[in-house]
Design a protein around this motif. Structure first.
Motif, PDB file in Angstrom:
ATOM      1  N   CYS A  40       0.783  -1.270  -0.253  1.00  0.00           N
ATOM      2  CA  CYS A  40      -0.105  -0.106  -0.078  1.00  0.00           C
ATOM      3  C   CYS A  40       0.822   1.199  -0.056  1.00  0.00           C
ATOM      4  N   LEU A  41       2.103   1.173   0.698  1.00  0.00           N
ATOM      5  CA  LEU A  41       2.985   2.163   0.661  1.00  0.00           C
ATOM      6  C   LEU A  41       3.380   2.618  -0.735  1.00  0.00           C
ATOM      7  N   GLY A  42       3.503   1.756  -1.674  1.00  0.00           N
ATOM      8  CA  GLY A  42       4.009   2.078  -2.962  1.00  0.00           C
ATOM      9  C   GLY A  42       3.188   2.188  -3.986  1.00  0.00           C
ATOM     10  N   VAL A  43       1.763   1.985  -3.653  1.00  0.00           N
ATOM     11  CA  VAL A  43       0.833   2.149  -4.605  1.00  0.00           C
ATOM     12  C   VAL A  43       0.773   3.646  -5.062  1.00  0.00           C
ATOM     13  N   GLN A  44       0.514   3.741  -6.440  1.00  0.00           N
ATOM     14  CA  GLN A  44       0.418   5.206  -6.838  1.00  0.00           C
ATOM     15  C   GLN A  44      -0.776   5.186  -7.897  1.00  0.00           C
ATOM     16  N   GLY A  45      -1.511   6.279  -8.274  1.00  0.00           N
ATOM     17  CA  GLY A  45      -2.505   6.395  -9.183  1.00  0.00           C
ATOM     18  C   GLY A  45      -2.338   5.584 -10.498  1.00  0.00           C
ATOM     19  N   ASP A  46      -1.123   5.440 -10.903  1.00  0.00           N
ATOM     20  CA  ASP A  46      -0.867   4.912 -12.283  1.00  0.00           C
ATOM     21  C   ASP A  46       0.043   3.616 -12.299  1.00  0.00           C
ATOM     22  N   GLY A  47      -0.074   2.998 -10.995  1.00  0.00           N
ATOM     23  CA  GLY A  47       0.768   1.841 -10.659  1.00  0.00           C
ATOM     24  C   GLY A  47       1.645   1.638  -9.366  1.00  0.00           C
ATOM     25  N   TRP A  48       2.603   1.071  -9.342  1.00  0.00           N
ATOM     26  CA  TRP A  48       3.285   0.670  -7.955  1.00  0.00           C
ATOM     27  C   TRP A  48       4.691   0.859  -8.163  1.00  0.00           C
ATOM     28  N   ALA A  49       5.312   1.604  -7.204  1.00  0.00           N
ATOM     29  CA  ALA A  49       6.721   1.855  -7.173  1.00  0.00           C
ATOM     30  C   ALA A  49       7.338   1.555  -5.867  1.00  0.00           C
ATOM     31  N   ASP A  55      11.426  11.623  -1.092  1.00  0.00           N
ATOM     32  CA  ASP A  55      10.351  12.347  -1.938  1.00  0.00           C
ATOM     33  C   ASP A  55       9.421  13.071  -0.851  1.00  0.00           C
ATOM     34  N   PRO A  56       9.610  14.594  -0.991  1.00  0.00           N
ATOM     35  CA  PRO A  56       8.709  15.370  -0.030  1.00  0.00           C
ATOM     36  C   PRO A  56       7.413  15.102  -0.131  1.00  0.00           C
ATOM     37  N   ILE A  57       6.870  14.588  -1.456  1.00  0.00           N
ATOM     38  CA  ILE A  57       5.271  14.334  -1.641  1.00  0.00           C
ATOM     39  C   ILE A  57       4.909  13.072  -0.933  1.00  0.00           C
ATOM     40  N   PHE A  58       5.962  11.980  -0.986  1.00  0.00           N
ATOM     41  CA  PHE A  58       5.621  11.062  -0.327  1.00  0.00           C
ATOM     42  C   PHE A  58       5.716  11.019   1.460  1.00  0.00           C
TER      43      PHE A  58
END
Length: 334
Positions: A40-49, A55-58
């Motif tokens: 769940c931490l790595g799930v983004q809107g367009d996939g997983w990373a 990353d300040p957004i993260f």
């Protein structure tokens, strides 16, 4: 309903397990929980990373949201497990019995006065405690009963929701009017500060409920039997209401109203694991935290780029589980 049926429906007995098997199950459960949290931490809107901690957004958006989902899920599930024992009713849920609505009404009232910060979790605690205490008093006055509890909870929730709606409708504050999204159960606007204010309140509430586990097991036998076993029934009722109000109030102050988590998770854990109330509260705390995180991850992914409130997704799953549980209890009674 006979006491034996009530106890079986709330906390089924599990077959005895060896210590090694129990430890293996715990380790397996923890491993699954850690894996799901990592995904769940790595799930983004367009996939997983792979999560980028630099990353300040993260760090500023996604991490507080994940932590808040874990906190809210744990608080709601632990409260549900305790309230079900207190009311001797597996259908008891912080939302269904009006605790969440009372907390939300108090938060909206504080927001209408222009207050924020530490005032929100404290107001939510007070509103949740008042709603729970009113329900306890009215339920005892009317003789209790499963249907009576649900009807009283519906009355409290409806009344609180109506007052909340009036406050929002009559307000000229656009921020207060936009609280409708928050009331739907949204974790997308939570930052580090609200989480830091709510977390200690929720932890105290959960710890208090865990400490009452043995007494709540006795309460399932009925108040007279609990007194015969040396339980101070009035003290247990008060402390359980306090613990649930602390946990639910903290959850509502940062996420609004998210329904059915407190009913679904403890019942599912009881059906699978059984055991005493303290164990059920502990397991429900962990499962509820991960379950809500997974739901929130789905909520922000299925409608991307829109950010769906997780409360809406929980509201879709909850009624189905509620009806299934009612049917199961009806078959058991027959």
């Amino acid at each position: 309903m006979p006491v034996s049926e009530t106890m079986l429906s709330v906390t089924p007995k599990a077959a005895p397990r060896r210590p090694a098997s129990r430890l293996a199950n715990w380790l397996g459960g923890v491993a699954v929980a850690v894996l799901l949290i990592g995904i769940c931490l790595g799930v983004q809107g367009d996939g997983w990373a792979v999560p980028d901690w630099s990353d300040p957004i993260f760090r500023g958006l996604r991490l507080p949201r994940v932590l808040s989902a874990l906190l809210v899920g744990a608080a709601l599930a632990a409260s549900g497990a305790a309230l079900q024992a207190l009311f001797r009713n597996p259908l008891a849920d912080p939302t269904l019995i009006g605790t969440s609505s009372g907390a939300a009404l108090a938060v909206i009232s504080v927001m209408a006065l222009g207050l924020s910060g530490i005032g929100l979790p404290l107001a939510a605690f007070g509103g949740g405690l008042l709603a729970t205490w009113l329900l306890l008093g009215m339920s005892r006055l009317l003789g209790g009963g499963e249907i009576g509890l649900l009807l009283l909870g519906l009355v409290l929730a409806t009344f609180s929701g109506s007052i909340t709606g009036l406050l929002m409708f009559n307000s000229d504050d656009m921020a207060l009017r936009s609280a409708m999204v928050w009331l739907s159960g949204h974790l997308g606007i939570v930052g580090h500060t609200p989480f830091a204010l709510a977390a200690p309140v929720a932890f105290v509430g959960i710890a208090l409920l865990l400490a009452l586990g043995r007494d709540l097991d006795c309460m399932l036998l009925g108040e007279d039997d609990a007194r015969a076993l040396g339980v101070n029934v009035g003290r247990v009722r008060l402390l359980t209401a306090l613990g649930a109000a602390l946990a639910v109030g903290a959850a509502v102050s940062i996420a609004g109203i998210i329904g059915f988590i407190g009913m679904m998770v403890p019942n599912a854990c009881a059906l699978v694991l059984g055991g005493g109330r303290r164990r059920l509260i502990a397991v429900s705390t962990v499962v509820g935290a991960v379950f809500l995180l997974v739901l929130d991850t789905l909520a922000r992914s299925v409608a991307y780029p829109l950010d769906m409130p997780v409360g809406l997704l929980a509201g879709l799953a909850g009624p189905v589980f509620f009806i299934w549980l009612l049917r199961r209890r009806a078959r058991g009674a027959a």
